[in-house]
Design a protein around this motif. Structure first.
Motif, PDB file in Angstrom:
ATOM      1  N   ARG A  95       0.742  -1.177  -0.038  1.00 58.24           N
ATOM      2  CA  ARG A  95       0.094  -0.172  -0.021  1.00 58.24           C
ATOM      3  C   ARG A  95       0.881   1.301  -0.002  1.00 58.24           C
ATOM      4  O   ARG A  95       0.655   2.238  -0.751  1.00 58.24           O
ATOM      5  CB  ARG A  95      -0.825  -0.092   1.235  1.00 58.24           C
ATOM      6  N   PRO A  96       2.001   1.437   0.708  1.00 54.64           N
ATOM      7  CA  PRO A  96       2.419   2.524   0.877  1.00 54.64           C
ATOM      8  C   PRO A  96       3.572   2.651  -0.476  1.00 54.64           C
ATOM      9  O   PRO A  96       4.107   3.614  -0.623  1.00 54.64           O
ATOM     10  CB  PRO A  96       3.522   2.440   1.783  1.00 54.64           C
TER      11      PRO A  96
ATOM     12  N   ALA B 126       3.895  -6.366   3.967  1.00 59.94           N
ATOM     13  CA  ALA B 126       4.684  -5.235   3.360  1.00 59.94           C
ATOM     14  C   ALA B 126       5.131  -4.482   4.553  1.00 59.94           C
ATOM     15  O   ALA B 126       4.919  -3.253   4.677  1.00 59.94           O
ATOM     16  CB  ALA B 126       3.464  -4.385   2.497  1.00 59.94           C
TER      17      ALA B 126
ATOM     18  N   MET C  23       8.239   5.195   9.446  1.00 58.11           N
ATOM     19  CA  MET C  23       8.011   3.997   8.828  1.00 58.11           C
ATOM     20  C   MET C  23       6.477   3.576   9.283  1.00 58.11           C
ATOM     21  O   MET C  23       5.676   3.009   8.256  1.00 58.11           O
ATOM     22  CB  MET C  23       9.028   2.883   9.367  1.00 58.11           C
ATOM     23  N   ASP C  24       6.223   3.722  10.425  1.00 54.09           N
ATOM     24  CA  ASP C  24       4.627   3.455  10.770  1.00 54.09           C
ATOM     25  C   ASP C  24       3.640   4.236  10.275  1.00 54.09           C
ATOM     26  O   ASP C  24       2.697   3.818   9.507  1.00 54.09           O
ATOM     27  CB  ASP C  24       4.332   3.394  12.317  1.00 54.09           C
ATOM     28  N   GLN C  25       3.810   5.622  10.161  1.00 52.49           N
ATOM     29  CA  GLN C  25       3.024   6.337   9.660  1.00 52.49           C
ATOM     30  C   GLN C  25       2.952   6.284   8.284  1.00 52.49           C
ATOM     31  O   GLN C  25       1.907   6.635   7.425  1.00 52.49           O
ATOM     32  CB  GLN C  25       3.300   7.896   9.991  1.00 52.49           C
TER      33      GLN C  25
ATOM     34  N   GLY D  34       2.472   3.492   6.563  1.00 54.07           N
ATOM     35  CA  GLY D  34       1.586   2.533   6.494  1.00 54.07           C
ATOM     36  C   GLY D  34       2.218   1.245   6.258  1.00 54.07           C
ATOM     37  O   GLY D  34       1.548   0.348   5.576  1.00 54.07           O
ATOM     38  N   PHE D  35       3.353   1.017   6.392  1.00 51.95           N
ATOM     39  CA  PHE D  35       4.016  -0.424   6.165  1.00 51.95           C
ATOM     40  C   PHE D  35       3.471  -1.151   7.191  1.00 51.95           C
ATOM     41  O   PHE D  35       3.125  -0.853   8.332  1.00 51.95           O
ATOM     42  CB  PHE D  35       5.417  -0.101   6.217  1.00 51.95           C
ATOM     43  N   GLY D  36       3.492  -2.329   6.951  1.00 52.69           N
ATOM     44  CA  GLY D  36       2.938  -3.422   8.048  1.00 52.69           C
ATOM     45  C   GLY D  36       3.963  -3.658   8.954  1.00 52.69           C
ATOM     46  O   GLY D  36       5.173  -3.122   9.079  1.00 52.69           O
TER      47      GLY D  36
ATOM     48  N   MET E  70      -2.461   6.507   6.725  1.00 52.61           N
ATOM     49  CA  MET E  70      -3.286   5.006   7.168  1.00 52.61           C
ATOM     50  C   MET E  70      -3.886   5.525   8.287  1.00 52.61           C
ATOM     51  O   MET E  70      -3.527   5.898   9.474  1.00 52.61           O
ATOM     52  CB  MET E  70      -2.337   3.889   7.499  1.00 52.61           C
TER      53      MET E  70
ATOM     54  N   LYS F 271      -3.098   4.025  12.055  1.00 58.10           N
ATOM     55  CA  LYS F 271      -1.754   4.510  12.440  1.00 58.10           C
ATOM     56  C   LYS F 271      -1.763   6.053  12.788  1.00 58.10           C
ATOM     57  O   LYS F 271      -0.845   6.294  13.576  1.00 58.10           O
ATOM     58  CB  LYS F 271      -0.869   4.108  11.434  1.00 58.10           C
TER      59      LYS F 271
ATOM     60  N   SER G  18       4.522   0.351  16.023  1.00 56.52           N
ATOM     61  CA  SER G  18       4.655  -1.089  15.562  1.00 56.52           C
ATOM     62  C   SER G  18       5.601  -1.951  16.358  1.00 56.52           C
ATOM     63  O   SER G  18       5.485  -3.145  16.748  1.00 56.52           O
ATOM     64  CB  SER G  18       5.300  -1.155  14.133  1.00 56.52           C
TER      65      SER G  18
ATOM     66  N   LEU H  43      -2.187  -6.001  15.002  1.00 56.18           N
ATOM     67  CA  LEU H  43      -0.853  -6.080  13.989  1.00 56.18           C
ATOM     68  C   LEU H  43      -1.367  -6.820  12.711  1.00 56.18           C
ATOM     69  O   LEU H  43      -1.114  -6.453  11.542  1.00 56.18           O
ATOM     70  CB  LEU H  43       0.323  -7.095  14.695  1.00 56.18           C
TER      71      LEU H  43
ATOM     72  N   GLU I 216      -3.662  -4.322  10.538  1.00 51.35           N
ATOM     73  CA  GLU I 216      -2.653  -3.454  10.017  1.00 51.35           C
ATOM     74  C   GLU I 216      -1.682  -3.907   8.774  1.00 51.35           C
ATOM     75  O   GLU I 216      -1.662  -3.415   7.776  1.00 51.35           O
ATOM     76  CB  GLU I 216      -1.625  -2.940  10.896  1.00 51.35           C
ATOM     77  N   ASN I 217      -1.310  -5.314   8.962  1.00 49.27           N
ATOM     78  CA  ASN I 217      -0.463  -5.960   7.974  1.00 49.27           C
ATOM     79  C   ASN I 217      -1.497  -6.446   6.859  1.00 49.27           C
ATOM     80  O   ASN I 217      -1.041  -6.271   5.924  1.00 49.27           O
ATOM     81  CB  ASN I 217       0.025  -7.501   8.749  1.00 49.27           C
TER      82      ASN I 217
ATOM     83  N   LYS J  61      -3.925  -4.725   5.781  1.00 53.78           N
ATOM     84  CA  LYS J  61      -4.033  -3.354   5.075  1.00 53.78           C
ATOM     85  C   LYS J  61      -2.943  -3.011   4.327  1.00 53.78           C
ATOM     86  O   LYS J  61      -3.187  -2.309   3.265  1.00 53.78           O
ATOM     87  CB  LYS J  61      -4.499  -2.218   5.838  1.00 53.78           C
ATOM     88  N   SER J  62      -1.835  -3.252   4.751  1.00 54.84           N
ATOM     89  CA  SER J  62      -0.783  -2.769   4.121  1.00 54.84           C
ATOM     90  C   SER J  62      -0.318  -3.577   2.913  1.00 54.84           C
ATOM     91  O   SER J  62       0.414  -3.142   1.926  1.00 54.84           O
ATOM     92  CB  SER J  62       0.594  -2.955   5.011  1.00 54.84           C
ATOM     93  N   ARG J  63      -1.055  -4.624   2.407  1.00 56.73           N
ATOM     94  CA  ARG J  63      -0.727  -5.332   1.363  1.00 56.73           C
ATOM     95  C   ARG J  63      -1.835  -5.430   0.504  1.00 56.73           C
ATOM     96  O   ARG J  63      -3.083  -6.304   0.972  1.00 56.73           O
ATOM     97  CB  ARG J  63      -0.272  -6.736   1.654  1.00 56.73           C
ATOM     98  N   PRO J  64      -1.979  -4.635  -0.542  1.00 56.77           N
ATOM     99  CA  PRO J  64      -3.624  -4.497  -1.173  1.00 56.77           C
ATOM    100  C   PRO J  64      -3.851  -5.636  -2.002  1.00 56.77           C
ATOM    101  O   PRO J  64      -4.869  -6.134  -2.074  1.00 56.77           O
ATOM    102  CB  PRO J  64      -3.163  -3.409  -2.125  1.00 56.77           C
TER     103      PRO J  64
END
Ligand code: FES
Lengths: 253, 264
Positions: free
Chosen positions: A105-106, A172, A206-208, A210-212, B1, B4, B11, B82, B85-86, B88-91
């Motif tokens: 996503r990022p 991610a 890194m968190d902001q 949007g990385f997992g 996001m 976050k 994290s 976690l 969030e994970n 969401k991070s991977r579309p």
């Protein structure tokens, strides 16, 4: 060689992407993966179709521009090799190869296989530097650095910031990249004074972005063309834990 | 996001909480297993152990229970946060989604965790609160006369009989062994992962810790699974009289009077 390609085509970041099949013929086993892509594009252009957009620059494995997920593996099946350094001899004649952009996503797709990796720049901007005046170069032995530290920092510095770690991670997560940058600077004497602030800021950015979150799969390490190890993440975690405690007591330098 | 934008907890802090609660829960699992294994020393040993545990001061017992609950709660809460969030991070998924070196257990942590959680709930209802319909052992199992060193005798709940009775049910035993297998998988990744998260692992120690984690997880599996398996193979069985020591009763196979009227 004759190959069947399944390539991700996407007009622009807002559009929906899809896999499109192509065929290429007369590919030399000695050509690189990107050269194979060039030949495909020549064919497409001569047919009056739009070429496939992909990132590349140095083509010698040092800039980190190329960013193709080949058959589900960022930079393809060859260990410690960028896509630009990958040769077609590692594939079989008649094989189907899928080629996709980094999936995170990022890293939004700009077009086809090109993604926007400025989230990495933001992480670097938040702490990937040493803010002292550099001045002129010092005498080589003015600051003694233990060999172990120098080696560790050098291993971390090998990161070319391509983003394959994020692309390989099912979450991610950008922890391998961020930790390589943190470790490189935090290990050396020049970077130590800002050690705590650096790790706190870089993790926050890194968190902001949007990385997992890392779940310690180790896929990042497996695909990294520069073989950055999970030890960097352990080092970052350690530094972060110490910095958080100091931060709690308000003693971060 | 969006999730976050609440910068309350980073994290890495979530991961630290995950690791710390994980190690504490692991400690509990080890102690619980060693406690359980006393069933092989006979009814006297396990019943005395259970009696002693239950006669701990209420604040100690409830303190321990509540802290376990808290740890499980934090572990699950962090896991859920976690994982969301994970995801969401991977579309999307890759065309041929695969892995290069990630172990099977590392990829199935949420699944193994969830099944183990459902097991824990059942397990507490079954053996701790004893309220599972058809398995209310408090009414079914006669109390046990426990002889103390000073010669006094006390009527206590017969944990030994409950274990034999409980595991004589195929479904219970199957679910138990399955869950222990999944717990073994969960720990074989989790134990070594914990060191990584807390920054206590490097190239030299990674393979060692991975092996220690696998060995420990297997040890835990064997330790727990041994009990239902022994009930089935007849190594553990009811005594004809609960004053018998286990040594006397090993030769005494005909007299399993409680199973015959038990849950068939
Ligand atoms: S194009 Fe520079 S690393 Fe591949």
């Amino acid at each position: 060689m004759k190959l069947k390609l399944r390539i991700w085509r996407q007009e622009s970041s807002g559009c929906k992407g899809r896999m499109v099949e192509y065929e290429v013929d007369n590919i030399s086993e000695n050509s690189s993966f990107l050269e194979m892509m060039d030949l495909l594009n020549e064919d497409l252009v001569s047919e009056g179709k739009e070429a496939v957009a992909f990132d590349h620059d140095c083509r010698e494995g040092i800039c980190g521009s190329c960013s193709l997920t080949i058959n589900g593996i960022p930079h393809g099946p060859q260990k410690a090799t960028t896509a630009c350094q990958l040769h077609m001899r590692h594939f079989d004649d008649g094989q189907t190869i899928s080629i996709e952009p980094w999936n995170a996503r990022p890293f939004p797709v700009i077009k086809d296989l090109v993604v926007n990796r400025s989230a990495f720049d933001k992480i670097i901007q938040s702490g990937g530097y040493i803010s002292v005046r550099a001045g002129s170069a010092q005498d080589a032995n003015a600051i003694p650095i233990p060999k172990q530290d120098a080696d560790f920092a050098m291993d971390a510095a090998a990161c070319i910031g391509c983003g394959a770690c994020v692309a390989a991670c099912k979450n991610a997560s950008a922890m391998l990249f961020t930790s390589a940058k943190v470790s490189q600077l935090n290990t050396l004497p020049q970077g130590k004074p800002e050690k705590d602030r650096r790790v706190l800021n870089m993790v926050k950015t890194m968190d902001q972005a949007g990385f997992g979150n890392c779940t310690n799969y180790g896929e990042c390490e497996a695909v990294c063309p520069k073989e950055i190890s999970l030890d960097m993440i352990a080092k970052m975690n350690r530094d972060y834990a110490v910095a958080s405690v100091k931060n709690f007591f308000g003693t971060v330098a | 996001m969006s999730s976050k934008s609440c910068i309350c907890i980073s994290s890495l802090q979530k991961k630290f909480l995950m690791a710390i609660t994980g190690v504490l829960l692991f400690g509990f699992v080890i102690v619980h297993m060693l406690g359980n294994l006393q069933v092989f020393l006979g009814p006297d040993a396990i019943n005395l152990y259970a009696y002693k545990l239950h006669s701990l001061p209420a604040f100690v017992m409830w303190g321990a229970r509540l802290s376990l609950l808290l740890m499980v709660g934090v572990h699950i809460l962090m896991a859920v946060k976690l994982t969301i969030e994970n995801k969401k991070s991977r579309p999307r998924e890759y065309d041929n989604e695969g892995t290069v070196q990630a172990s099977y257990s590392s990829r199935t942590m949420p699944m193994t965790g969830l099944i183990v959680l459902s097991f824990i709930i059942f397990h507490i209802l079954h053996y701790t609160s004893r309220v599972v319909p058809g398995m209310e052992y408090d009414d079914k199992i006669p109390s046990y006369s426990l002889e103390f060193e000073d010669g006094s005798v006390k009527q206590v709940f017969d944990v030994y009989a409950m274990i034999v009775e409980g595991f004589s049910n195929y479904f219970v035993s199957f679910f138990y062994i399955l869950s222990m297998g999944l717990l073994c998988m969960h720990l074989s990744h989790g134990l070594s992962s914990m060191f990584q998260t807390l920054g206590l692992r490097n190239k030299v120690w990674r393979p060692r810790l991975n092996n220690v984690a696998r060995a420990t997880a297997l040890f835990i599996f064997i330790g727990f699974a041994a009990i239902p398996i022994s009930v089935f193979s007849g190594v553990l069985h009811h005594n004809d009289s609960n004053t018998y020591s286990s040594l006397n009763s090993v030769n005494d196979v005909q007299n399993d009077n409680i199973t015959s009227e038990g849950t068939q």
